[in-house]
Design a protein around this motif. Structure first.
Motif, PDB file in Angstrom:
ATOM      1  N   LEU A 248       9.770  -9.011  -7.308  1.00  0.00           N
ATOM      2  CA  LEU A 248      10.808  -7.982  -7.343  1.00  0.00           C
ATOM      3  C   LEU A 248      11.341  -7.631  -5.963  1.00  0.00           C
ATOM      4  O   LEU A 248      12.347  -6.927  -5.856  1.00  0.00           O
ATOM      5  N   VAL A 249      10.651  -8.077  -4.925  1.00  0.00           N
ATOM      6  CA  VAL A 249      11.022  -7.681  -3.563  1.00  0.00           C
ATOM      7  C   VAL A 249      11.072  -8.913  -2.661  1.00  0.00           C
ATOM      8  O   VAL A 249      10.336  -9.872  -2.856  1.00  0.00           O
ATOM      9  N   GLU A 250      11.940  -8.856  -1.656  1.00  0.00           N
ATOM     10  CA  GLU A 250      11.968  -9.908  -0.634  1.00  0.00           C
ATOM     11  C   GLU A 250      11.229  -9.464   0.617  1.00  0.00           C
ATOM     12  O   GLU A 250      10.760 -10.303   1.397  1.00  0.00           O
ATOM     13  N   TYR A 251      11.127  -8.151   0.797  1.00  0.00           N
ATOM     14  CA  TYR A 251      10.425  -7.600   1.969  1.00  0.00           C
ATOM     15  C   TYR A 251       9.581  -6.419   1.483  1.00  0.00           C
ATOM     16  O   TYR A 251      10.055  -5.288   1.388  1.00  0.00           O
ATOM     17  N   PRO A 252       8.328  -6.678   1.103  1.00  0.00           N
ATOM     18  CA  PRO A 252       7.523  -5.628   0.471  1.00  0.00           C
ATOM     19  C   PRO A 252       7.102  -4.522   1.442  1.00  0.00           C
ATOM     20  O   PRO A 252       6.616  -4.793   2.534  1.00  0.00           O
ATOM     21  N   VAL A 253       7.319  -3.288   1.017  1.00  0.00           N
ATOM     22  CA  VAL A 253       6.874  -2.109   1.764  1.00  0.00           C
ATOM     23  C   VAL A 253       6.017  -1.279   0.811  1.00  0.00           C
ATOM     24  O   VAL A 253       6.513  -0.755  -0.185  1.00  0.00           O
ATOM     25  N   VAL A 254       4.731  -1.177   1.100  1.00  0.00           N
ATOM     26  CA  VAL A 254       3.778  -0.509   0.218  1.00  0.00           C
ATOM     27  C   VAL A 254       3.774   0.987   0.495  1.00  0.00           C
ATOM     28  O   VAL A 254       3.633   1.417   1.647  1.00  0.00           O
ATOM     29  N   LEU A 255       3.900   1.790  -0.571  1.00  0.00           N
ATOM     30  CA  LEU A 255       3.889   3.252  -0.465  1.00  0.00           C
ATOM     31  C   LEU A 255       2.875   3.807  -1.456  1.00  0.00           C
ATOM     32  O   LEU A 255       2.785   3.332  -2.593  1.00  0.00           O
ATOM     33  N   MET A 256       2.119   4.807  -1.042  1.00  0.00           N
ATOM     34  CA  MET A 256       1.138   5.427  -1.927  1.00  0.00           C
ATOM     35  C   MET A 256       1.548   6.858  -2.233  1.00  0.00           C
ATOM     36  O   MET A 256       1.877   7.627  -1.331  1.00  0.00           O
ATOM     37  N   GLY A 257       1.536   7.204  -3.520  1.00  0.00           N
ATOM     38  CA  GLY A 257       1.909   8.547  -3.935  1.00  0.00           C
ATOM     39  C   GLY A 257       0.814   9.206  -4.745  1.00  0.00           C
ATOM     40  O   GLY A 257      -0.144   8.563  -5.186  1.00  0.00           O
ATOM     41  N   GLU A 258       0.969  10.490  -4.977  1.00  0.00           N
ATOM     42  CA  GLU A 258      -0.015  11.269  -5.720  1.00  0.00           C
ATOM     43  C   GLU A 258       0.437  11.470  -7.161  1.00  0.00           C
ATOM     44  O   GLU A 258       1.630  11.539  -7.446  1.00  0.00           O
ATOM     45  N   ILE A 259      -0.551  11.582  -8.049  1.00  0.00           N
ATOM     46  CA  ILE A 259      -0.297  11.900  -9.451  1.00  0.00           C
ATOM     47  C   ILE A 259      -0.506  13.400  -9.622  1.00  0.00           C
ATOM     48  O   ILE A 259      -1.479  13.970  -9.109  1.00  0.00           O
ATOM     49  N   GLY A 260       0.401  14.055 -10.336  1.00  0.00           N
ATOM     50  CA  GLY A 260       0.294  15.493 -10.530  1.00  0.00           C
ATOM     51  C   GLY A 260      -1.032  15.895 -11.144  1.00  0.00           C
ATOM     52  O   GLY A 260      -1.586  15.204 -12.003  1.00  0.00           O
ATOM     53  N   ALA A 261      -1.547  17.040 -10.708  1.00  0.00           N
ATOM     54  CA  ALA A 261      -2.853  17.509 -11.180  1.00  0.00           C
ATOM     55  C   ALA A 261      -2.885  17.686 -12.695  1.00  0.00           C
ATOM     56  O   ALA A 261      -3.947  17.555 -13.326  1.00  0.00           O
ATOM     57  N   ASP A 262      -1.746  17.974 -13.325  1.00  0.00           N
ATOM     58  CA  ASP A 262      -1.705  18.189 -14.772  1.00  0.00           C
ATOM     59  C   ASP A 262      -2.044  16.930 -15.562  1.00  0.00           C
ATOM     60  O   ASP A 262      -2.373  17.019 -16.746  1.00  0.00           O
ATOM     61  N   PHE A 263      -1.961  15.781 -14.894  1.00  0.00           N
ATOM     62  CA  PHE A 263      -2.138  14.519 -15.619  1.00  0.00           C
ATOM     63  C   PHE A 263      -3.466  13.816 -15.315  1.00  0.00           C
ATOM     64  O   PHE A 263      -3.752  12.781 -15.902  1.00  0.00           O
ATOM     65  N   LEU A 264      -4.246  14.374 -14.424  1.00  0.00           N
ATOM     66  CA  LEU A 264      -5.461  13.680 -13.985  1.00  0.00           C
ATOM     67  C   LEU A 264      -6.520  13.591 -15.077  1.00  0.00           C
ATOM     68  O   LEU A 264      -7.414  12.752 -15.005  1.00  0.00           O
ATOM     69  N   ASP A 265      -6.433  14.465 -16.090  1.00  0.00           N
ATOM     70  CA  ASP A 265      -7.433  14.440 -17.159  1.00  0.00           C
ATOM     71  C   ASP A 265      -7.062  13.495 -18.295  1.00  0.00           C
ATOM     72  O   ASP A 265      -7.826  13.355 -19.261  1.00  0.00           O
ATOM     73  N   LEU A 266      -5.896  12.867 -18.205  1.00  0.00           N
ATOM     74  CA  LEU A 266      -5.564  11.838 -19.197  1.00  0.00           C
ATOM     75  C   LEU A 266      -6.535  10.671 -19.059  1.00  0.00           C
ATOM     76  O   LEU A 266      -7.031  10.392 -17.953  1.00  0.00           O
ATOM     77  N   PRO A 267      -6.832   9.960 -20.151  1.00  0.00           N
ATOM     78  CA  PRO A 267      -7.690   8.777 -20.023  1.00  0.00           C
ATOM     79  C   PRO A 267      -7.137   7.830 -18.962  1.00  0.00           C
ATOM     80  O   PRO A 267      -5.914   7.609 -18.907  1.00  0.00           O
ATOM     81  N   PRO A 268      -7.991   7.277 -18.109  1.00  0.00           N
ATOM     82  CA  PRO A 268      -7.490   6.417 -17.031  1.00  0.00           C
ATOM     83  C   PRO A 268      -6.660   5.245 -17.537  1.00  0.00           C
ATOM     84  O   PRO A 268      -5.698   4.833 -16.902  1.00  0.00           O
TER      85      PRO A 268
END
Length: 723
Positions: A248-268
């Motif tokens: 999907l990319v010609e020049y990959p740039v890796v970014l890390m984001g956070e998941i909202g606290a409201d969703f952390l208890d969903l099954p992984p």
């Protein structure tokens, strides 16, 4: 020798098509060049979202001069035949030569084909490849006639020698080949010229394009894992997603984001599936808790704010997606905690499994009855096996599985736990689909095994009952996979299961279900309702059922041969064991086959089989000639030669070991005892003439050969072995 560089530059190519397209370009171009007389040293293909590239090294400068001899008609053939040959060969009468052959004097045309420059051949081959490229889907654009996966913008095609680079003269649908290309769409969009592959790859990298898909994937994985490691986290490995994102990319740039606290208890698994399917995000988990806490996204551009704006947009979209998943999860939990999983099972009465096999609810009833019968075989509690079978497919009615079908079974386990069902039942909800393939884990928990076997046997016998069997490469109902699943379940758990009885029970359940459906339909039309007695061998349909089960067992045996081939067990070894009693017991069958294979890999085993076949051939010929069966009566008192006496003793010793070993199903010991006959059999054939002049001696020795045959056939049908 020149090198060739080709680049086909277009709008974005779907990631799933890139690898295959690059290989198709390499194969079709090189095949065309070789067919035209241009050989080469090496070829490599590459792909990015906007380009397919082919680099060929060591190409001939021109195709070789050729002289072709084409055989024509005889010199006394009709004039019209000779004229037709001249037209077809493109020669005149004075270019023909005459040669004497067995059937007379024949004309031959000597056709000289001068070589052609590489550039001319390349132009012809590449145009043909472009116009006939095998895209799964293609489109036309503008006023042109060319079809391509996305609009094709440019063609780079150059031949590079020590003297420099030469553009191959080529035009396809108004696109003229050149020596220029472009870099990254946003970060380096200007055109630039190249002189060869090394120059091309280096300039592309400076223009923010990583040509190799493997290199892009490595960059993504390394950057993602390092970013996660710095936070004490781990990236969930997903090689398929990695390959897709690299496309999907010609020049990959890796970014890390956070998941909202409201969703952390969903099954992984819910978080992981939602992020993968909708956003192409990698999941990042906390190894201590197993929770998915962050995500990794891959951008196609480096921004001044280090991706902050991109991340903010991604997190906003992700929150909306996960809000849906959370809504499904909470609604589903409310259902199972209020009404249990039977509410979902009842809904499956309206879901058709197959128009000839009823609804999913009908199928659940069959699987539950069959799982109960199989429970004793697998060592499971019958009540738990039936309970698990009744709820194993309930999650098909859940909102979460409707949104993410790939989570079926897994969500069933979560919902069964939430409903307070026994842990064995919850585990069976997830595991009863397994194994799904040759590398998938095999369930070992007894309740899970019972339900998994019942599920697959119901599928197989159901489709066999309605004559919907696989044909050729077509297997729309995945029956081969189901059969392999049964095989792996039986072998991995070392089950003593009669497939014949299991298939008969399953067919009984299917017949009862089909009769009920027919009766319901007849009732609606005012017809007479009929009973549905158990099918037996003495029933009117007994022979038909036997035939179907025999056919299904043959299908199992064919799948077993494929499965055991990876172990190195020969197909003829399996055939030799299939001819023995209880061949529907796969554990017994495979144990026998493995023991026979091991013996055949020894010198004694191989030579004994040759001795057995020699004895069997002599005996068979004598029985056909004499019209009698030499199956008993060998007497030691008629033995004259020491080798003959020794063979009597060896057979006594072997039979004393083989009989109890076979009774105990200790095939290794039985096979070893059989192989131990080798020296005595070899010595007998070397020293003794079987067809002696004395009728008494001849009959006694033939009966002795019969003992060899009988003794060996106790362990396997050696007549079915190749060679």
């Amino acid at each position: 020798m020149p090198d060739l560089l080709i680049e086909l530059f277009s709008e974005e190519i779907p990631a799933r098509m890139q690898t295959r397209a690059a290989e198709d370009l390499r194969q079709r171009v090189t095949d065309g060049l070789v067919e035209a007389g241009l050989t080469y040293a090496h070829a490599a293909a590459f792909s990015t979202p906007r380009r397919l590239t082919l680099a060929i090294e060591g190409l001939l400068e021109r195709s070789p001069d050729l002289r072709e001899e084409r055989k024509g008609p005889r010199v006394d053939a009709p004039e019209k035949a000779i004229e037709g040959f001249l037209r077809g060969a493109g020669v005149t009468r004075d270019q023909l030569v005459e040669r004497e052959e067995k059937k007379g004097t024949v004309f031959y045309a000597l056709i000289d084909k001068p070589g052609r420059p590489a550039a001319a051949i390349i132009a012809e081959v590449l145009e043909q490849v472009i116009r006939t490229f095998p895209w799964p889907k293609s489109m036309r654009w503008g006023a042109g006639s060319l079809r391509w996966v996305r609009p094709l913008h440019a063609i780079l095609c150059i031949l590079t020698t020590e003297a420099g680079a030469e553009v191959v003269p080529l035009e396809v649908d108004g696109i003229t080949a050149s020596d220029t290309t472009r870099g990254h769409r946003f970060m380096a969009p200007d055109a630039f010229a190249v002189t060869g592959f090394e120059d091309y790859a280096a300039k592309l990298k400076r223009a923010r394009v990583i040509l190799s898909a493997e290199e892009r994937a490595d960059i993504i994985w390394n950057d993602a894992t390092q970013a996660a490691f710095a936070l004490g986290l781990e990236v969930v490995e997903d090689r398929g997603l990695l390959a897709e994102v690299a496309g999907l990319v010609e020049y990959p740039v890796v970014l890390m984001g956070e998941i909202g606290a409201d969703f952390l208890d969903l099954p992984p698994e819910v978080l992981q599936t939602s992020m993968k399917e909708h956003q192409k995000f990698f999941s990042v988990k906390n190894p201590k808790t197993g929770r998915i806490e962050r995500f990794v996204t891959v951008a196609n551009i480096a921004t001044p704010d280090d991706g902050a704006t991109i991340l903010a947009g991604n997190q906003k979209v992700l929150s909306a997606r996960l809000s849906d998943a959370k809504f499904f999860w909470e609604n589903d939990l409310r259902v199972v905690q209020t009404d249990g999983m039977t509410a979902w099972t009842d809904q499956l009465d309206d879901v058709t499994f197959h128009n000839k096999l009823g609804s999913q609810k009908d199928r659940i009833e069959r699987i539950a009855a069959l799982a109960r019968e199989l429970a004793s075989v697998v060592g499971a509690d019958a009540d738990l096996a039936e309970q698990a079978a009744r709820v194993a497919k309930a999650d098909l009615s859940s909102e979460m599985v409707y949104e993410f079908p790939e989570l079926q079974g897994l969500m069933g386990r979560y919902y069964a736990d939430a409903a307070g069902l026994p842990s064995e039942v919850a585990a069976a909800c997830q595991e009863h689909y397994s194994p799904l393939g040759p590398s998938d884990a095999v369930p070992t928990a007894p309740v899970s095994v019972a339900v998994a076997l019942a599920d697959k046997l119901d599928t197989l016998t159901g489709f066999w009952a309605i004559d919907e069997k696989p044909t050729g490469s077509k297997d729309p109902f995945a029956l081969r996979r189901a059969a392999l699943g049964v095989i792996r379940l039986v072998l991995a758990n070392e089950l003593k299961l009669s497939l014949w009885e299991a298939a008969l029970n399953a067919i009984d359940q299917n017949n009862e279900s089909l009769d009920r459906l027919k009766n319901e339909e007849a009732g609606k039309k005012g017809g007479i309702l009929l009973g549905s007695p158990r099918v037996t061998q003495n029933s009117p349909d007994g022979k038909r059922v036997e035939s179907k089960i025999d056919d299904l067992l043959s299908f199992f045996h064919d799948r077993l041969k494929v499965h055991l081939r990876d172990e190195g067990i020969r197909h003829d070894v399996i055939d030799a064991c299939l001819a023995m009693p209880n061949s529907d017991d796969l554990t017994l069958l495979v144990s026998r086959a493995r023991a026979l294979q091991a013996v055949l890999e020894t010198e004694d085993g191989t030579n004994l089989v040759q001795g057995f076949k020699r004895a069997n051939n002599i005996l068979t010929q004598a029985e056909e000639k004499d019209g009698v069966e030499y199956s008993f009566g060998a007497d030691l008192k008629f033995a004259e030669d020491p080798a003959e006496i020794a063979l009597f003793a060896a057979l006594d010793t072997a039979e004393a070991k083989i009989a109890p070993a076979m009774q105990a199903e200790d095939f290794a010991t039985a096979m070893a005892a059989m192989a131990g006959l080798r020296p005595a059999v070899d010595a007998f054939f070397e020293a003794v003439q079987v067809n002696a002049e004395s009728a008494v001696l001849r009959r006694n020795r033939l009966n002795l050969l019969s003992r060899i045959r009988t003794t060996c056939l106790q362990v396997a049908d050696l007549t079915r072995l190749d060679g």
